[in-house]
Design a protein around this motif. Structure first.
Motif, PDB file in Angstrom:
ATOM      1  N   THR A 176      -9.521  -7.844   8.762  1.00 42.93           N
ATOM      2  CA  THR A 176      -9.023  -6.892   9.756  1.00 42.93           C
ATOM      3  C   THR A 176      -9.118  -5.468   9.202  1.00 42.93           C
ATOM      4  O   THR A 176      -8.691  -5.216   8.077  1.00 42.93           O
ATOM      5  CB  THR A 176      -7.549  -7.190  10.105  1.00 42.93           C
ATOM      6  N   PRO A 177      -9.661  -4.532   9.970  1.00 43.94           N
ATOM      7  CA  PRO A 177      -9.814  -3.153   9.466  1.00 43.94           C
ATOM      8  C   PRO A 177      -8.457  -2.517   9.157  1.00 43.94           C
ATOM      9  O   PRO A 177      -7.467  -2.747   9.856  1.00 43.94           O
ATOM     10  CB  PRO A 177     -10.498  -2.418  10.634  1.00 43.94           C
ATOM     11  N   ARG A 178      -8.420  -1.750   8.098  1.00 45.77           N
ATOM     12  CA  ARG A 178      -7.225  -0.974   7.754  1.00 45.77           C
ATOM     13  C   ARG A 178      -7.441   0.439   8.284  1.00 45.77           C
ATOM     14  O   ARG A 178      -8.190   1.240   7.709  1.00 45.77           O
ATOM     15  CB  ARG A 178      -7.013  -0.970   6.237  1.00 45.77           C
ATOM     16  N   ASP A 179      -6.765   0.754   9.391  1.00 34.85           N
ATOM     17  CA  ASP A 179      -6.997   2.033  10.054  1.00 34.85           C
ATOM     18  C   ASP A 179      -5.725   2.649  10.627  1.00 34.85           C
ATOM     19  O   ASP A 179      -5.766   3.538  11.462  1.00 34.85           O
ATOM     20  CB  ASP A 179      -8.025   1.864  11.182  1.00 34.85           C
ATOM     21  N   SER A 180      -4.561   2.143  10.180  1.00 31.00           N
ATOM     22  CA  SER A 180      -3.287   2.592  10.743  1.00 31.00           C
ATOM     23  C   SER A 180      -2.340   3.041   9.644  1.00 31.00           C
ATOM     24  O   SER A 180      -2.503   2.691   8.468  1.00 31.00           O
ATOM     25  CB  SER A 180      -2.642   1.462  11.556  1.00 31.00           C
ATOM     26  N   THR A 181      -1.347   3.825  10.027  1.00 27.53           N
ATOM     27  CA  THR A 181      -0.334   4.311   9.083  1.00 27.53           C
ATOM     28  C   THR A 181       1.046   3.859   9.536  1.00 27.53           C
ATOM     29  O   THR A 181       1.247   3.464  10.684  1.00 27.53           O
ATOM     30  CB  THR A 181      -0.363   5.846   8.978  1.00 27.53           C
ATOM     31  N   VAL A 182       2.002   3.923   8.614  1.00 31.05           N
ATOM     32  CA  VAL A 182       3.392   3.564   8.894  1.00 31.05           C
ATOM     33  C   VAL A 182       4.245   4.816   8.751  1.00 31.05           C
ATOM     34  O   VAL A 182       4.089   5.585   7.802  1.00 31.05           O
ATOM     35  CB  VAL A 182       3.892   2.466   7.930  1.00 31.05           C
ATOM     36  N   SER A 183       5.151   5.016   9.684  1.00 34.21           N
ATOM     37  CA  SER A 183       5.975   6.241   9.691  1.00 34.21           C
ATOM     38  C   SER A 183       7.180   6.086   8.771  1.00 34.21           C
ATOM     39  O   SER A 183       8.333   6.165   9.204  1.00 34.21           O
ATOM     40  CB  SER A 183       6.426   6.566  11.113  1.00 34.21           C
ATOM     41  N   ILE A 228      -2.875   3.491   4.114  1.00 29.47           N
ATOM     42  CA  ILE A 228      -3.557   2.962   5.287  1.00 29.47           C
ATOM     43  C   ILE A 228      -3.410   1.446   5.310  1.00 29.47           C
ATOM     44  O   ILE A 228      -3.560   0.777   4.282  1.00 29.47           O
ATOM     45  CB  ILE A 228      -5.066   3.321   5.263  1.00 29.47           C
ATOM     46  N   THR A 229      -3.151   0.898   6.485  1.00 26.83           N
ATOM     47  CA  THR A 229      -2.967  -0.544   6.612  1.00 26.83           C
ATOM     48  C   THR A 229      -3.551  -1.040   7.927  1.00 26.83           C
ATOM     49  O   THR A 229      -4.114  -0.253   8.711  1.00 26.83           O
ATOM     50  CB  THR A 229      -1.470  -0.913   6.507  1.00 26.83           C
ATOM     51  N   THR A 230      -3.429  -2.342   8.172  1.00 24.00           N
ATOM     52  CA  THR A 230      -3.919  -2.897   9.434  1.00 24.00           C
ATOM     53  C   THR A 230      -2.973  -2.526  10.573  1.00 24.00           C
ATOM     54  O   THR A 230      -1.794  -2.225  10.353  1.00 24.00           O
ATOM     55  CB  THR A 230      -4.016  -4.424   9.350  1.00 24.00           C
ATOM     56  N   GLY A 249      -4.112  -0.297   1.881  1.00 31.87           N
ATOM     57  CA  GLY A 249      -3.287  -1.494   1.874  1.00 31.87           C
ATOM     58  C   GLY A 249      -1.806  -1.260   1.640  1.00 31.87           C
ATOM     59  O   GLY A 249      -1.412  -0.525   0.739  1.00 31.87           O
ATOM     60  N   ILE A 250      -0.998  -1.888   2.470  1.00 36.61           N
ATOM     61  CA  ILE A 250       0.459  -1.888   2.312  1.00 36.61           C
ATOM     62  C   ILE A 250       0.903  -3.341   2.229  1.00 36.61           C
ATOM     63  O   ILE A 250       0.992  -4.045   3.245  1.00 36.61           O
ATOM     64  CB  ILE A 250       1.156  -1.162   3.485  1.00 36.61           C
ATOM     65  N   ASP A 251       1.104  -3.802   1.025  1.00 37.41           N
ATOM     66  CA  ASP A 251       1.506  -5.191   0.775  1.00 37.41           C
ATOM     67  C   ASP A 251       2.991  -5.218   0.463  1.00 37.41           C
ATOM     68  O   ASP A 251       3.434  -4.620  -0.521  1.00 37.41           O
ATOM     69  CB  ASP A 251       0.701  -5.760  -0.396  1.00 37.41           C
ATOM     70  N   ILE A 252       3.765  -5.908   1.299  1.00 39.80           N
ATOM     71  CA  ILE A 252       5.221  -5.950   1.094  1.00 39.80           C
ATOM     72  C   ILE A 252       5.645  -7.176   0.293  1.00 39.80           C
ATOM     73  O   ILE A 252       6.838  -7.474   0.206  1.00 39.80           O
ATOM     74  CB  ILE A 252       5.987  -5.884   2.429  1.00 39.80           C
ATOM     75  N   SER A 253       4.666  -7.876  -0.298  1.00 46.98           N
ATOM     76  CA  SER A 253       5.025  -9.014  -1.151  1.00 46.98           C
ATOM     77  C   SER A 253       4.913  -8.605  -2.621  1.00 46.98           C
ATOM     78  O   SER A 253       5.731  -7.824  -3.114  1.00 46.98           O
ATOM     79  CB  SER A 253       4.154 -10.228  -0.819  1.00 46.98           C
ATOM     80  N   ASP A 254       3.904  -9.081  -3.338  1.00 46.27           N
ATOM     81  CA  ASP A 254       3.807  -8.857  -4.788  1.00 46.27           C
ATOM     82  C   ASP A 254       3.814  -7.379  -5.176  1.00 46.27           C
ATOM     83  O   ASP A 254       4.495  -6.982  -6.127  1.00 46.27           O
ATOM     84  CB  ASP A 254       2.525  -9.501  -5.321  1.00 46.27           C
ATOM     85  N   THR A 255       3.031  -6.568  -4.467  1.00 47.15           N
ATOM     86  CA  THR A 255       2.891  -5.165  -4.846  1.00 47.15           C
ATOM     87  C   THR A 255       4.230  -4.451  -4.805  1.00 47.15           C
ATOM     88  O   THR A 255       4.672  -3.847  -5.792  1.00 47.15           O
ATOM     89  CB  THR A 255       1.888  -4.455  -3.917  1.00 47.15           C
ATOM     90  N   MET A 256       4.897  -4.510  -3.661  1.00 51.03           N
ATOM     91  CA  MET A 256       6.172  -3.809  -3.534  1.00 51.03           C
ATOM     92  C   MET A 256       7.324  -4.550  -4.208  1.00 51.03           C
ATOM     93  O   MET A 256       8.381  -3.958  -4.437  1.00 51.03           O
ATOM     94  CB  MET A 256       6.490  -3.559  -2.064  1.00 51.03           C
ATOM     95  N   TYR A 257       7.119  -5.817  -4.523  1.00 47.39           N
ATOM     96  CA  TYR A 257       8.133  -6.523  -5.311  1.00 47.39           C
ATOM     97  C   TYR A 257       8.319  -5.828  -6.654  1.00 47.39           C
ATOM     98  O   TYR A 257       9.452  -5.609  -7.102  1.00 47.39           O
ATOM     99  CB  TYR A 257       7.687  -7.972  -5.516  1.00 47.39           C
TER     100      TYR A 257
END
Length: 546
Positions: free
Chosen positions: A410-417, A425-427, A4-12
């Protein structure tokens, strides 16, 4: 750990740790120790990535569970505590990097255990009580609403009442707790006062109480209403259990002592039908990527815990004063934990480390107290069914869940560069939209600029090391007032600094003040020489014309 890559609460939270020096004073001081601790973790080897930081934070949860496991063995068997801790960890839903929650639960757990030992044993009693006070005092600096934990002093008074202690002795022990509390609270406040000025902390308190003007769910009444609503919802789902238990009792009383095994099997079959019914109406679900797979079961367990702890507190189990005190402590923990939060009863789910083992222990004591009558099987097996179902659903939830990311299945099967997200891993949608944003910012040479973020995307600052241009990365929150947002943009107008980049999410949450704030932001964009340089399905980027 890497899900999981959450750009709201987690990364806040991660953004606040990284840019702690430019935080809104209200948020900085109301969660001061958690911000300092987060900043220190970022200095550790490997903590410069989201995955590395998460690994370090996971040790906090482990510490809470292990402390509870070893310290409660004085009162109950280890296997029972282990089951309780397994349930407690399984349904912990809050992202581990949000330290104002997990440091709260750590100090709350340690403080409560020290308080229990200070109440129940004579050796080094004053030391335990003083240290308990320190933990509760420090917790106010972890998160200001934790001041409600001072209600735990009621456990000390309760013990004095049931043991008929002299009032002078009770007041003396209370005073020792208060001294510890003041020491734990005032030392960090003194450091804040020296570093930021003597009015910094009082001003924060004033700002916190003024915050409720545009955010009714942050008011005391609003918070209590949400807690009551959560309990009433679960109670309405539990009503069907009462006729089931009554029917079971009647069945066992018919032809007493005969066909007992068959009756038990029939009742267990009925419980399985009840659980299937709960699945059918959505009380329990197989959506192990979201809370509803376990939330109502956890609430049923908590309500059973309230009933059992009340029975234990009143001495109806014919147990010791120690048992009564532990029961009352459990009741206090359940009642106090959600106060100060606008998240219904979710905070209790994150703080079951002491509650769950004691509830299991009280359940066994209730079984022992009720005796061997066959009809007791009806209520005993019903509560057992809730515990077993929560054990299984909680474990499956913990395996499949990641905060926000993939919450629709939604499956989490992708990465961010992005370097900071290495190993995460994220959607596919989340990864693609963030990669597109990164490419756009790189192409326009904007990664070195400051940024205004709007639409629940504070993690963009952390991801790309783009410092917020104003004193928050999440201005659309209702807890951040319109006046504060407007004044921050006015200060940008008056400054000689470069015009910041503006990134807006199209997926705005429906906060009560978000419309008015967005209009202010659009006015700011219109009054400056901005161009829309990028637009995707998810993001819009505005930058100064060159």
């Amino acid at each position: 750990m890497n899900q999981g890559i959450d750009i709201s609460d987690t990364m806040y939270s991660l953004t606040n740790y990284e840019y702690m020096g430019s935080l809104d004073p209200m948020w900085l001081f109301s969660t001061y120790l958690s911000n300092v601790f987060g900043k220190l973790i970022m200095l550790l080897p490997g903590a410069g990535t989201m995955l590395g930081f998460s690994i370090y934070c996971s040790f906090i949860t482990s510490a809470i569970a292990l402390i509870a496991y070893y310290c409660l063995q004085r009162f109950m068997p280890g296997w029972m505590i282990f089951i309780g801790e397994f349930i407690a960890e399984s349904i912990c839903f809050c992202p581990r990097v949000i330290l104002y929650n997990y440091l709260t639960y750590l100090l709350f757990t340690v403080g409560t255990i020290l308080l229990i030992h200070g109440i129940l044993q004579w050796q080094r009693q004053n030391l335990f009580l003083f240290l308990a006070g320190i933990c509760f005092g420090l917790n106010v600096l972890v998160r200001f609403p934790n001041i409600v934990e001072t209600a735990m002093i009621l456990a000390l008074w309760f013990y004095g009442l049931i043991t008929k202690d002299r009032l002078v002795e009770v007041l003396k022990r209370t005073g020792i707790c208060i001294l510890g509390f003041l020491a734990g609270m005032l030392v960090p406040i003194a450091i804040i006062s020296i570093k930021y000025g003597f009015m910094a902390y009082p001003n924060m308190i004033s700002s916190l109480f003024g915050m409720t003007e545009g955010a009714s769910d942050y008011s005391g009444g609003g918070m209590i209403a949400l807690i009551v609503e959560a309990y009433l919802t679960t109670l309405s789902d539990m009503i069907i259990m009462l006729p089931c238990i009554a029917a079971g009792i009647i069945m066992f009383m018919l032809l007493p002592k005969r066909y007992v095994l068959i009756k038990k099997l029939l009742f267990i079959g009925g419980l399985l039908v009840l659980i299937r019914y709960y699945f059918a109406i959505g009380v329990i679900t197989r959506n192990y990527y979201y809370y509803d797979s376990m939330f109502q079961l956890a609430m049923m367990f908590i309500i059973a815990g309230i009933v059992l702890s009340l029975i234990g507190s009143l001495g109806l189990l014919n147990g010791s004063k120690e048992e009564q005190t532990l029961s009352f402590v459990t009741l206090l923990l359940i009642l106090v934990t959600p106060i100060g939060s606008n998240n219904y009863t979710f905070p209790i789910l994150n703080n079951l480390f002491i509650i769950a083992p004691i509830v299991l222990w009280l359940f066994r004591r209730m079984i022992q107290r009720a005796g061997e009558a066959d009809y007791n099987f009806a209520w005993e097996s019903t509560i057992t069914a809730v515990i077993v179902a929560l054990f299984i659903q909680g474990a499956l939830f913990h395996m499949g869940y990641s905060f926000v990311d993939g919450a629709d299945g939604t499956p989490r099967d992708s990465t961010v560069s992005v370097d900071k997200l290495s190993g995460m891993i994220t959607t596919q949608y989340n990864a693609q939209s963030l990669d597109e944003l990164k490419d756009a910012l790189e192409k326009a040479d904007l990664l070195q600029t400051k940024v205004i973020l709007f639409g629940g995307i504070p993690g963009i600052s952390y991801m790309f090391d783009m410092e917020p241009a104003i004193n928050t990365a999440w201005p659309d929150l209702d807890s951040y007032s319109i006046d504060k947002f407007d004044s921050q943009l006015m200060e940008l107008n008056a400054s000689d600094n470069a015009t910041p980049t503006v990134i807006v999410s199209k997926e705005m949450a429906d906060y009560s003040l978000v419309g008015a704030k967005y209009d202010i932001l659009l006015d700011y964009i219109a009054n400056h020489d901005y161009n829309k340089i990028f637009e995707s399905e998810r993001f819009i980027v505005f930058a100064e014309s060159k």
